[in-house]
Write an enzyme that holds these catalytic residues in place. Structure first.
Site, PDB file in Angstrom:
ATOM      1  N   PRO A 134      10.415  -0.577 -12.735  1.00  0.00           N
ATOM      2  CG  PRO A 134       9.883  -0.241 -15.015  1.00  0.00           C
ATOM      3  CD  PRO A 134      10.177   0.396 -13.734  1.00  0.00           C
ATOM      4  CD  GLU A 135      14.681   0.093 -12.100  1.00  0.00           C
ATOM      5  OE1 GLU A 135      15.194   1.305 -11.936  1.00  0.00           O
ATOM      6  OE2 GLU A 135      13.440   0.076 -11.879  1.00  0.00           O
ATOM      7  CB  ILE A 136      12.180  -6.097  -9.795  1.00  0.00           C
ATOM      8  CG1 ILE A 136      12.329  -7.377  -9.027  1.00  0.00           C
ATOM      9  CG2 ILE A 136      10.561  -5.966 -10.065  1.00  0.00           C
ATOM     10  CD1 ILE A 136      13.607  -7.615  -8.455  1.00  0.00           C
TER      11      ILE A 136
END
Length: 260
Positions: A134-136
Site C-alpha cells: 500500500p505504499e503508493i
C-alpha cells in the site's frame, strides 16, 4: 528469550524470530532490522538449529512494513540512505542463511512486511490476514521488496499490486503463489510446527547446497542455469548424506543423516 524489538527463542531444532512491536503493528524500525540480522547470524551459527521461523507478536499484524515515523532519520541524508539499504541486506541474508526459513504469518503482511514473507522459503498464513503493497497511497513506492515480488509474480499481477496498493486476502495470495498454506488461527501453530519439523528432518548439508543452487540459478539464463546446476548435482552426489540416503532407500529404512 531476550528483551528488545526482536525476540529469539530456540525450542528443539527450531529457532523462532519474533518481531516484538505489537503496538506499532510490528513495523520495521532500524532496531527490528538489525535485530533480525543478528538473529539470523546467531541461528546460522548454532548447529542445534535446523530451521528458522519468522513471525510477529500479537494476532493482528505479522509486519505492517516500514516505520513511517522513522522515515526521515536523524543522521543526515547519506546515513539515512545506508539505513534503508540495510533492509535490502536483510532480504538477501534470508536467502544466504544455510537453513530453511518459514514465515508464520499471524496477521497482515504489508509493504516491507510482505517482503519478509517473500524472503522466507515457505509461508503459512492465518485466515483473515491481508498481504499487499500500500505504499503508493502515502506517496511512496515499494522499491526494494519489489525485487522479490517480481520473482514471485508475473509482470501484470506484480504491477497491479504496486500501482494500485490493493490488499490481497490470504486466500488470493495463496492462489497467486505468495503463500504455501492458509489456515484458521487455531491451526496456525500446528501447521507451522509440522512444516518446520519436516524441514528439520532433512539433511542439512543437502538443504544448504540445494537452497544456494536454487537462488543462484534463479537469475541465470536457461543454458547457464542448466550448466551450473549440473555442477551442483555432481557436488551433491559426492556428499556423505547422498550415499546414506540411497543406501537407506535400498535397505528400506529411515536415513541417518550426518549433515555432511
Amino acid at each position: 528469550m531476550e528483551a528488545g524489538e526482536v525476540r529469539y527463542e530456540v525450542e528443539g531444532p527450531q529457532a523462532r524470530l519474533t518481531i516484538d512491536r505489537p503496538r506499532a503493528r510490528n513495523a520495521l524500525s532500524p532496531g527490528v532490522i538489525q535485530g533480525l540480522l543478528d538473529a539470523l547470524e546467531r541461528a546460522d551459527a548454532d548447529p542445534a538449529v535446523r530451521v528458522l521461523v519468522l513471525t510477529g507478536a500479537g494476532e493482528k499484524a505479522f509486519c505492517a512494513g516500514g516505520d513511517l515515523g522513522a522515515l526521515a532519520g536523524d543522521g543526515g541524508f547519506l546515513a539515512t540512505h545506508e539505513g534503508r539499504r540495510s533492509y535490502g541486506r536483510l532480504l538477501t541474508r534470508f536467502q544466504e542463511v544455510r537453513k530453511p526459513t518459514v514465515a508464520r504469518v499471524n496477521g497482515h503482511a504489508l509493504a516491507g512486511g510482505l517482503g519478509l514473507v517473500l524472503a522466507c522459503d515457505l509461508a503459512v498464513a492465518v485466515e483473515g490476514a491481508d498481504l499487499g503493497t500500500p505504499e503508493i497511497d502515502v506517496g511512496l513506492f515499494p522499491m526494494m521488496m519489489m525485487a522479490l515480488l517480481q520473482r514471485h509474480l508475473g509482470r501484470k499481477r506484480a504491477l497491479e499490486l504496486v500501482l494500485t496498493g490493493d490488499r490481497l486476502p490470504a486466500r488470493d495470495a495463496l492462489a497467486l503463489g505468495l503463500l504455501n498454506r492458509v489456515v484458521p488461527a487455531a491451526e496456525l501453530d500446528a501447521t507451522v510446527a509440522a512444516l518446520a519439523g519436516k524441514l528439520a528432518g532433512k539433511s542439512q548439508a543437502v538443504l544448504a547446497l540445494g537452497r544456494r543452487a536454487f537462488f543462484t540459478a534463479e537469475d541465470l539464463t536457461l543454458p547457464a542455469a542448466l550448466e551450473f546446476l549440473s555442477s551442483q548435482l555432481s557436488l551433491n552426489v559426492l556428499a556423505d548424506d547422498a550415499a546414506e540416503g540411497v543406501t537407506a532407500f535400498l535397505e528400506k529404512r529411515p536415513p541417518q543423516w550426518k549433515d555432511r
